[in-house]
Motif scaffolding. Structure first.
Motif, short mmCIF file in Angstrom:
data_model
loop_
_atom_site.label_atom_id
_atom_site.label_comp_id
_atom_site.label_asym_id
_atom_site.label_seq_id
_atom_site.Cartn_x
_atom_site.Cartn_y
_atom_site.Cartn_z
N ASP A 108 -51.17 13.30 -16.46
CA ASP A 108 -50.83 13.96 -17.88
C ASP A 108 -50.91 15.59 -17.14
O ASP A 108 -49.62 16.05 -18.01
CB ASP A 108 -52.02 13.37 -19.48
N GLN A 109 -52.04 15.64 -17.12
CA GLN A 109 -52.32 17.40 -16.78
C GLN A 109 -51.02 17.43 -15.25
O GLN A 109 -50.46 18.68 -15.68
CB GLN A 109 -53.36 18.00 -16.44
N TYR B 126 -55.63 12.60 -14.26
CA TYR B 126 -54.59 14.12 -14.30
C TYR B 126 -53.49 13.86 -14.07
O TYR B 126 -53.02 14.70 -13.65
CB TYR B 126 -55.41 14.63 -12.64
N GLU C 110 -45.82 25.86 -13.96
CA GLU C 110 -46.72 24.86 -13.49
C GLU C 110 -47.07 24.52 -12.07
O GLU C 110 -47.69 25.10 -11.27
CB GLU C 110 -48.16 23.24 -14.22
#
Length: 617
Positions: free
Chosen positions: A247-248, A245, A588
């Motif tokens: 990268d996200q 996770y 984000e």
């Protein structure tokens, strides 16, 4: 009267000694009277002086026959003393035992003109070997500049890059011990491994920098995720899921992406530049050690020492004569020139990276601050990161710990506090960094210096013959075209000068060159230069030729100094992921945040001050 009383040449006196050629009185005939006999006697008496004259000339002719043959016109000037030759020959360190005092016939000579000479066969052999030795020394001496350029600069740059890495590691360790204390020391191997791999890459290790950096951030995420969630027990499989996770979630913000671009470009350029210096040094050293062919040795002997054999030890070769000899002897070296010039151009390009704003010093010096910034980002977003990981990887099992779930995170938040610029070490590591900056300023001047030296070394191999023949110890000089040795006598050298390279020596009047057999050793050096030039061009563009750059982030900030294959290292199997644009990352994170906190504002303010201070320093 005798027809030979005054012979035209002494050798003809023999015709006056009787026989059919004598001019004495005729023999008496039968029936002659007494008067006739008296007449004959009178004639004989008159002929006696002529006969005595004939005997005189006959004796002179006999003496001439016992003497050596008469010399041709002008021979007296050639039958010279060999005193000057003996003196010059002795000055070379040879024995005078076999050196004649006067010129002798030269039918025994194999290289020099077979005329009257001061050389014996033994002298010609010794002088031939001497000409070979002097040529080899001339080549090595003339190439000294280009060889030392690469040797000395390689040593300086290599020492600097190694010291830079050592100081950066010490600086990070000292700062993190002061800032994060026990939590850092318990996890210090993660950071030690990072520097170990950077050193291995620089010194020649087979490492992909991008994968190595991705592995570092993945390991750091696993350690920090456990620290911010001490109430849970995480298995290896669960932590592997967490790393997927990375990268996200971008838990470390945009720092990993920026640092990856800067570090890879800087190290690729630094390593490749030092490797280029290594290759240039090796090629120059190898090519400078020539092994002249038999045809070259004959030509060298004829040019340098046949004047000795002709009794002209002080007469030097004509300049154009020297050029043809050297172009024949160094024909293969001249073929190196094209690839050498391309190599020098590529070195100059990478040198520009060493002077740029994102050189290796500007990347490594603040690396401790950049990593600390990433840790702060992780701390700020810890709740959002944990929630998303739990959602994707599942709820972990509670840890069988006795301590409360609140005490450790509080301890974590206390330890992982914002970095204060004032806390950066000012003792051992700080002093070494100050010294390193002084060294770097010196290195900046060194880059300018090496660029000038590299420019001077262009076209070195094609101008090699001209450099040698300019030496006043070798030739009479280009201004003296009459009183010089042309291979046969003291006179002007008439043949035209050959062009450069092996194929152009097919009609060289001085050296027998087989143009169908290129020197394989020189061809190997040409190939080495070609490979290195390709690596340098890739390094200039930020690409490591050993690892294909699969990322699309090469247009990001940062362009570095270089790296080199002979001097590069690293080794780790990592998983790399691409980072989205900075703005989207932050949106984000902001969207997932519950509410802005006062501590977050304090952290941001602290890092703004830190960044400005780094820029102004």
């Amino acid at each position: 009267m005798c027809a030979c009383a005054h012979p035209p040449h002494p050798r003809l006196a023999k015709v006056c000694l009787g026989g059919r050629g004598a001019s004495g009185p005729p023999p008496p005939q039968p029936g002659d009277t007494a008067a006739a006999r008296r007449g004959s006697a009178g004639l004989a008496r008159r002929a006696m002086p002529a006969a005595r004259g004939a005997e005189h000339w006959a004796l002179a002719g006999l003496l001439l026959l016992l003497l050596p043959p008469p010399a041709a016109a002008g021979t007296e000037s050639k039958a010279r003393s060999c005193g000057e030759v003996r003196q010059a020959y002795s000055a070379k360190g040879f024995s005078l035992a076999s050196v004649p005092y006067q010129e002798i016939a030269g039918e025994h000579l194999r290289i020099c003109p077979q005329e009257y000479t001061c050389c014996t066969s033994e002298m010609e052999d010794k002088l031939s070997q001497q000409s070979k030795l002097e040529f080899e020394n001339l080549v090595e001496e003339t190439s000294h500049f280009v060889r030392t350029t690469f040797v000395s600069r390689h040593k300086k740059f290599d020492e600097f890059f190694r010291e830079l890495l050592e100081n950066a590691e010490r600086s990070l360790n000292d700062m993190f011990v002061r800032t994060y204390g026990t939590l850092y020391m318990q996890n210090s191997e993660v950071f030690q491994d990072l520097f170990t791999e950077l050193k291995r890459y620089y010194t020649g290790g087979n490492v992909n920098l991008e994968e190595m950096l991705n592995d570092f951030w993945a390991r750091l995420l696993e350690r920090m995720f456990q620290l911010i969630n001490p109430q849970y027990h995480f298995t290896e499989d669960y932590l592997e899921c967490v790393s997927k996770y990375t990268d996200q979630l971008k838990p470390f913000g945009d720092v990993p992406r920026k640092l990856k671009v800067q570090v890879t470009r800087a190290f690729i350029a630094a390593r490749t530049f030092v490797q280029g210096l290594t290759v240039g040094r090796e090629v120059a050293n190898r090519v400078s050690k020539v092994s002249p062919t038999p045809g070259c040795i004959r030509a060298l002997m004829k040019m340098l020492y046949c004047p000795y054999c002709r009794g002209l030890p002080t007469v030097k070769p004509c300049n154009n004569y020297c050029l043809n000899v050297m172009k024949g002897c160094l024909a293969n070296q001249a073929d190196l020139d094209t690839e050498w010039n391309l190599f020098i151009d590529a070195m100059l390009l990478v040198a520009e990276r060493l002077e740029g704003p994102f050189n290796i010093e500007s990347v490594m010096d603040p690396i401790d601050v950049k990593i600390s910034e990433a840790i702060m980002n992780m701390q700020e977003n810890s709740m959002q990161v944990s929630a998303k990981v739990f959602q994707g990887c599942g709820q972990p099992k509670p840890a069988p710990a006795l301590r409360s779930s609140r005490s450790v995170p509080e301890n974590f938040n206390t330890r992982f506090r914002p970095y204060n610029p004032e806390e950066r070490p000012t003792t051992a590591a700080g002093t070494s960094l100050d010294r390193l900056r002084t060294i770097w300023r010196t290195m900046q001047h060194g880059v300018t210096d090496i660029k000038e030296k590299l420019k001077l070394s262009k076209k070195f191999w094609s101008t090699f013959p001209y450099t040698i023949c300019k030496d006043e110890r070798v030739t009479a000089g280009s201004s003296n075209e009459e009183d010089c040795w042309n291979g046969h006598s003291k006179a002007r050298y008439l043949p035209e000068i050959m062009n450069d390279g092996l194929t152009n020596q097919i009609n060289n009047p001085e050296v027998d060159v087989d143009i169908t057999r290129p020197d394989t050793f020189i061809r190997q050096q040409i190939m080495a230069l070609r490979v290195m030039t390709n690596k340098l061009k890739n390094a200039y563009n930020g690409n490591d030729v050993n690892f294909q750059d699969t990322s699309d982030e090469t247009s990001g900030s940062g362009s570095g100094s270089g790296c080199t294959d002979d001097i590069c290292p690293t080794e780790f199997d990592f998983i790399m992921t691409e980072a989205p644009p900075v703005d989207s990352d932050r949106r984000e994170v902001e969207a997932s945040a519950t509410q802005p906190s006062q501590s977050l504002q304090t952290l941001l303010f602290t890092f703004i001050i830190l960044v400005l201070q780094r820029q102004w320093r």
